[in-house]
Design an enzyme around this catalytic site. Structure first.
Site, short mmCIF file in Angstrom:
data_model
loop_
_atom_site.label_atom_id
_atom_site.label_comp_id
_atom_site.label_asym_id
_atom_site.label_seq_id
_atom_site.Cartn_x
_atom_site.Cartn_y
_atom_site.Cartn_z
N HIS A 121 -16.26 -59.13 13.71
CA HIS A 121 -17.28 -58.45 14.50
C HIS A 121 -18.49 -59.38 14.60
CE1 HIS A 121 -20.45 -55.46 15.35
NE2 HIS A 121 -19.50 -54.64 15.75
N GLN A 201 -15.03 -50.86 8.73
CA GLN A 201 -13.86 -50.13 9.21
C GLN A 201 -12.89 -49.74 8.09
OE1 GLN A 201 -13.60 -49.01 12.22
NE2 GLN A 201 -15.32 -50.13 13.13
N LYS A 224 -20.14 -44.40 10.28
CA LYS A 224 -18.70 -44.46 10.57
C LYS A 224 -17.88 -43.62 9.59
CE LYS A 224 -19.04 -49.16 12.47
NZ LYS A 224 -18.82 -48.89 13.91
N CYS A 364 -17.79 -55.92 20.53
CA CYS A 364 -18.59 -56.82 19.68
C CYS A 364 -17.69 -57.84 18.97
CB CYS A 364 -19.40 -56.03 18.66
SG CYS A 364 -20.66 -54.96 19.39
#
Length: 409
Positions: A121, A201, A224, A364
């Site tokens: 990212h 993530q 997230k 991104c």
């Protein structure tokens, strides 16, 4: 776990968008918030809104207890040794920038190497670009296998005695790849380098044990993982954090201030200058309670099943390109794709008209897009509140999209 019952705990999901029930498939960008987190934020602002660490009055004590109590929840969540290793930040981006600006600035010199991968990212690329320019260090990239995975043999070839920092995402926000962080950290340490992990993530979707991974730093974001926006975490080994200088200066992070010299508080507060993100931290603590109650193992298993189901169904659509590993066991809960001759933004627009929210763009990750030979892609990402029915609606929407543009052109 029962995803349909869990879905009812997320008020935003019980609505129609463009005349259809909302199907939210963009949790890799940000997750939705359960009522428990919303209520925790509401309670803080209604009942004990106050600054922390300063006042001796009751509201200040309650706010401090809530803020520091959340720090302990984070510590347990990732199995850090002590709260001194848990720093609250604005998010993954701020956390990685802190490591680059403090540790990187003070420990890199010309001839040293920083190693990252093509799948990173932008938040795990640009900070290292900047510190490389400032220090004269060299930025190197680990190449990817044909399916987008990282080979440990390639890591061994790329990391050398000159490497001082290795920084890799645990799970790719585009490919869904789950990287072998523990093994990469071992290679980094064998060469005298530190291991930085982008956990944006991974932290929301699987159990993380920083002591087992033996990473030196870990960064992740609250928004997230069912928590509020504007709050994140930097974990760092105490021995490293103690040697690092703060990157923000002002109130809260000081011990003594003189006219020309100042000293800093002990860990972790020396890295938390100014009024901290109090409500965000309390909300993150509530999110961790929520995720723990459901169970990270259950969440991970559910998402892997959804990814496998989506891969099977989407692969049946003619002209569909799916990026990343084809084996379900190698993929986290997201699927990134393109449809021949249809721009991903058009795909996302047609799906949105059906109430289906997916991501479209470069995510991104422009260096990865270049590696994939794609200017942009579409992405459907799943979380604990998604069901196979959501994926069925996605597939129906994709078929409709393909038919629409076939008729147009």
């Amino acid at each position: 776990m029962n995803a349909r019952e869990i879905r009812e705990l997320f008020p935003i999901l019980n609505q129609e968008v463009n005349g259809s029930p909302l199907v939210y498939l963009d949790s890799a960008a940000t997750s939705q918030k359960p009522v428990q987190v919303i209520e925790a934020l509401d309670k803080y602002y209604r009942e004990y809104n106050s600054n922390v660490h300063r006042g001796v009055h009751t509201l200040g004590t309650r706010a401090t207890d809530g803020y520091e109590g959340s720090r302990e929840k984070v510590r347990k969540f990732i199995n850090a040794k002590s709260i001194e290793e848990i720093i609250f930040t604005r998010g993954t981006t701020t956390a990685i920038n802190t490591v680059a600006a403090s540790y990187g600035r003070d420990n890199l010199k010309e001839g040293d190497e920083i190693v990252i991968s093509y799948m990173e990212h932008h938040s795990n690329i640009i900070p290292w670009q900047q510190v490389a320019k400032q220090t004269g260090a060299t930025l190197k990239y680990i190449d990817l296998q044909e399916d987008g995975t990282i080979s440990l043999d390639t890591v061994r070839e790329t990391v050398t005695d000159n490497t001082k920092i290795v920084s890799i995402m645990q799970v790719s926000n585009v490919l869904g790849v789950m990287n072998p962080i523990k093994e990469i950290a071992e290679i980094a340490h064998q060469n005298g380098a530190i291991m930085v992990v982008d956990g944006a993530q991974s932290a929301p979707h699987m159990k993380i044990d920083v002591q087992d991974l033996n990473c030196d730093f870990l960064a992740f974001s609250g928004h997230k993982m069912c928590g509020p926006t504007g709050i994140g975490v930097l974990y760092g080994k105490k021995a490293l954090l103690e040697k690092m200088e703060p990157v923000e200066f002002g109130g809260e992070m000081i011990d003594f201030v003189g006219l020309y010299e100042s000293t800093w508080k002990e860990l972790p507060w020396k890295f938390e200058g100014g009024t901290p993100i109090i409500a965000g931290a309390i909300g993150l603590g509530a999110a961790i309670d929520f995720l723990n109650e459901i169970g990270l193992d259950n969440i991970e298993k559910h998402e892997h099943a959804l990814a496998a189901y989506a891969m099977d169904k989407m692969s049946e659509i003619e002209g569909m390109t799916i990026y990343g590993p084809k084996e379900a066991g190698k993929r986290a809960g997201l699927v990134t794709f393109n449809i021949d001759d249809v721009h991903p933004h058009d795909v996302a627009t047609v799906l949105d008209a059906e109430g289906i929210a997916v991501r479209a763009g470069h995510h991104c990750a422009q260096p990865l897009m270049k590696w994939l030979k794609a200017s942009a892609t579409a992405r459907a990402s799943f979380y604990l509140y998604n069901t196979e029915e959501d994926i069925d609606k996605l597939v129906a929407g994709l078929v409709k999209t393909k038919e629409y543009f076939s008729d147009v052109f």
